[in-house]
Design a protein around this motif. Structure first.
Motif, PDB file in Angstrom:
ATOM      1  N   ALA A 100       6.509  -8.615  -6.965  1.00 45.86           N
ATOM      2  CA  ALA A 100       7.598  -8.904  -6.040  1.00 45.86           C
ATOM      3  C   ALA A 100       7.149  -9.711  -4.828  1.00 45.86           C
ATOM      4  O   ALA A 100       7.967 -10.380  -4.194  1.00 45.86           O
ATOM      5  CB  ALA A 100       8.244  -7.601  -5.573  1.00 45.86           C
ATOM      6  N   ARG A 101       5.878  -9.664  -4.515  1.00 41.19           N
ATOM      7  CA  ARG A 101       5.390 -10.339  -3.313  1.00 41.19           C
ATOM      8  C   ARG A 101       4.649 -11.614  -3.717  1.00 41.19           C
ATOM      9  O   ARG A 101       3.562 -11.562  -4.299  1.00 41.19           O
ATOM     10  CB  ARG A 101       4.484  -9.394  -2.521  1.00 41.19           C
ATOM     11  CG  ARG A 101       4.061  -9.943  -1.180  1.00 41.19           C
ATOM     12  CD  ARG A 101       3.488  -8.857  -0.301  1.00 41.19           C
ATOM     13  NE  ARG A 101       2.732  -9.411   0.803  1.00 41.19           N
ATOM     14  CZ  ARG A 101       2.144  -8.693   1.750  1.00 41.19           C
ATOM     15  NH1 ARG A 101       2.258  -7.365   1.742  1.00 41.19           N
ATOM     16  NH2 ARG A 101       1.464  -9.272   2.727  1.00 41.19           N
ATOM     17  N   GLU A 102       5.214 -12.768  -3.381  1.00 40.31           N
ATOM     18  CA  GLU A 102       4.685 -14.037  -3.860  1.00 40.31           C
ATOM     19  C   GLU A 102       3.283 -14.320  -3.347  1.00 40.31           C
ATOM     20  O   GLU A 102       2.455 -14.895  -4.063  1.00 40.31           O
ATOM     21  CB  GLU A 102       5.632 -15.166  -3.455  1.00 40.31           C
ATOM     22  CG  GLU A 102       7.008 -15.081  -4.105  1.00 40.31           C
ATOM     23  CD  GLU A 102       7.944 -16.163  -3.629  1.00 40.31           C
ATOM     24  OE1 GLU A 102       7.514 -16.992  -2.795  1.00 40.31           O
ATOM     25  OE2 GLU A 102       9.101 -16.195  -4.100  1.00 40.31           O
ATOM     26  N   ASP A 103       3.003 -13.950  -2.104  1.00 38.66           N
ATOM     27  CA  ASP A 103       1.688 -14.283  -1.559  1.00 38.66           C
ATOM     28  C   ASP A 103       0.584 -13.408  -2.131  1.00 38.66           C
ATOM     29  O   ASP A 103      -0.597 -13.633  -1.863  1.00 38.66           O
ATOM     30  CB  ASP A 103       1.690 -14.203  -0.030  1.00 38.66           C
ATOM     31  CG  ASP A 103       1.722 -12.773   0.489  1.00 38.66           C
ATOM     32  OD1 ASP A 103       2.454 -11.955  -0.099  1.00 38.66           O
ATOM     33  OD2 ASP A 103       1.018 -12.487   1.485  1.00 38.66           O
ATOM     34  N   ALA A 104       0.949 -12.395  -2.941  1.00 35.82           N
ATOM     35  CA  ALA A 104      -0.067 -11.546  -3.580  1.00 35.82           C
ATOM     36  C   ALA A 104      -0.790 -12.279  -4.698  1.00 35.82           C
ATOM     37  O   ALA A 104      -1.812 -11.802  -5.186  1.00 35.82           O
ATOM     38  CB  ALA A 104       0.580 -10.278  -4.128  1.00 35.82           C
ATOM     39  N   VAL A 105      -0.270 -13.431  -5.119  1.00 39.41           N
ATOM     40  CA  VAL A 105      -0.896 -14.231  -6.171  1.00 39.41           C
ATOM     41  C   VAL A 105      -1.608 -15.408  -5.529  1.00 39.41           C
ATOM     42  O   VAL A 105      -1.014 -16.162  -4.755  1.00 39.41           O
ATOM     43  CB  VAL A 105       0.145 -14.730  -7.183  1.00 39.41           C
ATOM     44  CG1 VAL A 105      -0.516 -15.591  -8.253  1.00 39.41           C
ATOM     45  CG2 VAL A 105       0.880 -13.559  -7.827  1.00 39.41           C
ATOM     46  N   VAL A 106      -2.888 -15.566  -5.833  1.00 41.64           N
ATOM     47  CA  VAL A 106      -3.722 -16.598  -5.220  1.00 41.64           C
ATOM     48  C   VAL A 106      -4.328 -17.461  -6.318  1.00 41.64           C
ATOM     49  O   VAL A 106      -4.859 -16.943  -7.309  1.00 41.64           O
ATOM     50  CB  VAL A 106      -4.853 -15.962  -4.371  1.00 41.64           C
ATOM     51  CG1 VAL A 106      -5.656 -17.039  -3.665  1.00 41.64           C
ATOM     52  CG2 VAL A 106      -4.272 -14.984  -3.362  1.00 41.64           C
ATOM     53  N   HIS A 107      -4.240 -18.776  -6.141  1.00 37.56           N
ATOM     54  CA  HIS A 107      -4.825 -19.680  -7.128  1.00 37.56           C
ATOM     55  C   HIS A 107      -6.344 -19.555  -7.149  1.00 37.56           C
ATOM     56  O   HIS A 107      -6.997 -19.452  -6.101  1.00 37.56           O
ATOM     57  CB  HIS A 107      -4.458 -21.135  -6.810  1.00 37.56           C
ATOM     58  CG  HIS A 107      -5.197 -22.134  -7.647  1.00 37.56           C
ATOM     59  ND1 HIS A 107      -6.321 -22.801  -7.208  1.00 37.56           N
ATOM     60  CD2 HIS A 107      -4.994 -22.545  -8.927  1.00 37.56           C
ATOM     61  CE1 HIS A 107      -6.764 -23.595  -8.171  1.00 37.56           C
ATOM     62  NE2 HIS A 107      -5.974 -23.463  -9.214  1.00 37.56           N
ATOM     63  N   LYS A 108      -6.910 -19.550  -8.340  1.00 37.64           N
ATOM     64  CA  LYS A 108      -8.351 -19.620  -8.551  1.00 37.64           C
ATOM     65  C   LYS A 108      -8.623 -20.672  -9.622  1.00 37.64           C
ATOM     66  O   LYS A 108      -7.754 -20.957 -10.455  1.00 37.64           O
ATOM     67  CB  LYS A 108      -8.910 -18.261  -9.000  1.00 37.64           C
ATOM     68  CG  LYS A 108      -8.715 -17.132  -7.989  1.00 37.64           C
ATOM     69  CD  LYS A 108      -9.551 -17.329  -6.733  1.00 37.64           C
ATOM     70  CE  LYS A 108      -9.328 -16.228  -5.716  1.00 37.64           C
ATOM     71  NZ  LYS A 108     -10.100 -16.443  -4.460  1.00 37.64           N
ATOM     72  N   ALA A 109      -9.803 -21.233  -9.607  1.00 35.80           N
ATOM     73  CA  ALA A 109     -10.143 -22.252 -10.602  1.00 35.80           C
ATOM     74  C   ALA A 109     -10.328 -21.655 -11.986  1.00 35.80           C
ATOM     75  O   ALA A 109     -10.191 -22.344 -12.996  1.00 35.80           O
ATOM     76  CB  ALA A 109     -11.405 -23.007 -10.184  1.00 35.80           C
ATOM     77  N   SER A 110     -10.640 -20.365 -12.042  1.00 38.79           N
ATOM     78  CA  SER A 110     -10.832 -19.668 -13.311  1.00 38.79           C
ATOM     79  C   SER A 110     -10.574 -18.193 -13.095  1.00 38.79           C
ATOM     80  O   SER A 110     -10.620 -17.694 -11.956  1.00 38.79           O
ATOM     81  CB  SER A 110     -12.259 -19.867 -13.837  1.00 38.79           C
ATOM     82  OG  SER A 110     -13.203 -19.248 -12.971  1.00 38.79           O
ATOM     83  N   ALA A 111     -10.312 -17.485 -14.182  1.00 37.39           N
ATOM     84  CA  ALA A 111     -10.149 -16.037 -14.078  1.00 37.39           C
ATOM     85  C   ALA A 111     -11.457 -15.387 -13.632  1.00 37.39           C
ATOM     86  O   ALA A 111     -11.452 -14.394 -12.889  1.00 37.39           O
ATOM     87  CB  ALA A 111      -9.697 -15.464 -15.420  1.00 37.39           C
ATOM     88  N   GLY A 112     -12.574 -15.936 -14.084  1.00 39.52           N
ATOM     89  CA  GLY A 112     -13.871 -15.416 -13.669  1.00 39.52           C
ATOM     90  C   GLY A 112     -14.083 -15.507 -12.175  1.00 39.52           C
ATOM     91  O   GLY A 112     -14.706 -14.626 -11.566  1.00 39.52           O
ATOM     92  N   GLN A 113     -13.565 -16.567 -11.548  1.00 41.06           N
ATOM     93  CA  GLN A 113     -13.655 -16.673 -10.100  1.00 41.06           C
ATOM     94  C   GLN A 113     -12.886 -15.536  -9.439  1.00 41.06           C
ATOM     95  O   GLN A 113     -13.322 -14.983  -8.423  1.00 41.06           O
ATOM     96  CB  GLN A 113     -13.100 -18.018  -9.634  1.00 41.06           C
ATOM     97  CG  GLN A 113     -13.231 -18.251  -8.135  1.00 41.06           C
ATOM     98  CD  GLN A 113     -12.617 -19.564  -7.694  1.00 41.06           C
ATOM     99  OE1 GLN A 113     -11.932 -20.245  -8.452  1.00 41.06           O
ATOM    100  NE2 GLN A 113     -12.843 -19.929  -6.441  1.00 41.06           N
ATOM    101  N   GLY A 114     -11.755 -15.169 -10.035  1.00 40.33           N
ATOM    102  CA  GLY A 114     -11.001 -14.035  -9.508  1.00 40.33           C
ATOM    103  C   GLY A 114     -11.788 -12.741  -9.604  1.00 40.33           C
ATOM    104  O   GLY A 114     -11.776 -11.922  -8.684  1.00 40.33           O
TER     105      GLY A 114
END
Length: 417
Positions: A100-114
């Motif tokens: 529900a909270r849009e800013d809770a999702v952050v772009h990363k170059a890869s899932a591994g970076q996350g």
């Protein structure tokens, strides 16, 4: 002339609300993929690796070109439309995963970076971060965790698969200890497509023990309805390379919304975009993080990667994950039937994600042979070391293609490899 910005919505509106059919897809959805449809018709190549690299929409090229145009036309003025692109990307991803909270999702170059961001942000209970994971995680996560263990950054415990190469949520829950800080587990396992039944109870057990949970949702996102908020996992990682047709470099980390303001979880994998008022360029003696999920960003973001992911996300949301899932199940059942009729062995293990498994000795050699015969697939070894070819139809795949592919696959895989 069709407006490319409204083409997806118009096509899906014309498609109607009922179940997907091949005729409906051909009439209304295929025109959105004119480039890859033309290539398919020209080469007669049968593409069944949609679980690996998703086929792009025509608008993907337009979105990337538009993002480049802002650079050429406005130079540093491009940051305003580029920032809008990033906001749109995060909003679409949040909708898709059920956050529900849009800013809770952050772009990363890869899932591994996350994953690395989380590993470096969590405060350990002991002298090292205690991590529990399975022997079925994707190579990136598996390798990162082993590297951290070798450098004595984490203490790593493993949960093996059973004699069918499957994982059981209760078995994983039984392996959890209060000394663990983090559980890393897939919702859909990459090599077999197994959906982890009971993931809700597993997460609940981890919470009882004060163990954070990171879900790898790469093979679940766009395949199963998104339930990030409902699952109550602490973190989720994934990307747009596969089912949402967004290509490389467009991945993401989601942080449970109520954790975003926890000062003990501020990441050290960071950069100037995580600063409070980052375009103000103010300096101080302390690192002042931006509020909420913006504080989980890093350096200058890869805006073109987010631009290339927009069309696929809009398409997936417009058609609907539930409808895409139902159509995939129908296609997979048909493909399994024609493969078996042709004499091929198909692994019959459910529930699974979006692809079928066919046992082989050497997946790489088998896939090379299939490609030479005009069929694009890929293969992996399961956690027991057994080889499989993976096949995945999508909305561009026809029954004619599946009927034509069956004898090719049966004949190719019957040859010792």
């Amino acid at each position: 002339m069709i407006d490319p910005l409204t083409a997806i919505q118009n096509a899906v509106a014309a498609l109607g609300d009922g179940p997907l059919t091949e005729a409906g897809c051909e009439a209304h959805l295929w025109p959105l993929f004119a480039h890859v449809v033309a290539r398919r018709d020209e080469t007669r190549q049968i593409y069944l690796a949609n679980h690996s690299l998703g086929r792009p929409l025509d608008r993907t090229m337009i979105d990337v070109t538009r993002a480049l145009h802002h650079w050429y036309h406005s130079l540093d003025g491009a940051w305003e439309p580029w920032s809008e692109t990033m906001t749109t990307y995060r909003s679409l991803m949040a909708r898709l995963i059920g956050c529900a909270r849009e800013d809770a999702v952050v772009h990363k170059a890869s899932a591994g970076q996350g994953l690395r961001t989380v590993l470096n942000a969590l405060p350990p209970k002991g002298d090292r971060l205690g991590v529990l994971t399975t022997r079925g995680e994707f190579d990136a996560c598996d390798f990162i965790l082993k590297a951290y263990a070798q450098k004595r950054r984490v203490s790593l415990d493993w949960v093996p698969c059973d004699d069918r190469a499957r994982f059981n949520a209760d078995t994983i829950a039984d392996a959890l200890r209060p000394t663990h800080d983090l559980l890393v587990v897939s919702h859909v396992f990459f090599s077999t497509g197994q959906i982890l039944d009971g993931i809700e109870s597993l997460i609940a057990r981890a919470r009882e023990l004060n163990v954070r949970v990171l879900i790898d949702a790469y093979h679940a996102t766009g395949v199963l309805p998104g339930r990030f908020d409902a699952l109550h996992a602490d973190f989720m990682i994934g990307g747009n390379y596969k089912y949402t047709r967004g290509g490389p470099g467009a991945s993401w980390l989601a942080v449970r919304p109520d954790l975003l303001d926890d000062a003990t979880l501020q990441p050290i994998d960071t950069g100037w975009f995580a600063k409070d008022d980052h375009f103000g360029f103010g300096r101080g003696d302390e690192a002042r993080y931006a509020a909420g999920g913006d504080g989980w960003q890093e350096g200058t973001p890869a805006l073109l990667c987010m631009a290339q992911a927009l069309a696929g996300l809009e398409f997936t949301l417009a058609v609907g994950v539930e409808r895409l899932r139902a159509y995939n199940l129908e296609q997979r059942a048909f493909l399994a039937d024609v493969l078996r009729d042709a004499g091929a062995e198909v692994v019959d293990d459910e529930p699974r994600g979006a692809f079928l498994l066919l046992p082989v000795g050497d997946p790489a050699t088998a896939c090379d042979a299939l490609r030479s015969a005009g069929v694009v697939a890929d293969g992996r070894h399961d956690p027991l070391g057994r080889g499989h070819v993976r096949l995945c139809p999508d909305v561009l795949t026809t029954r004619d293609e599946m009927q034509r592919v069956a004898p090719i696959v049966a004949r190719t895989l019957a040859t010792p490899v």
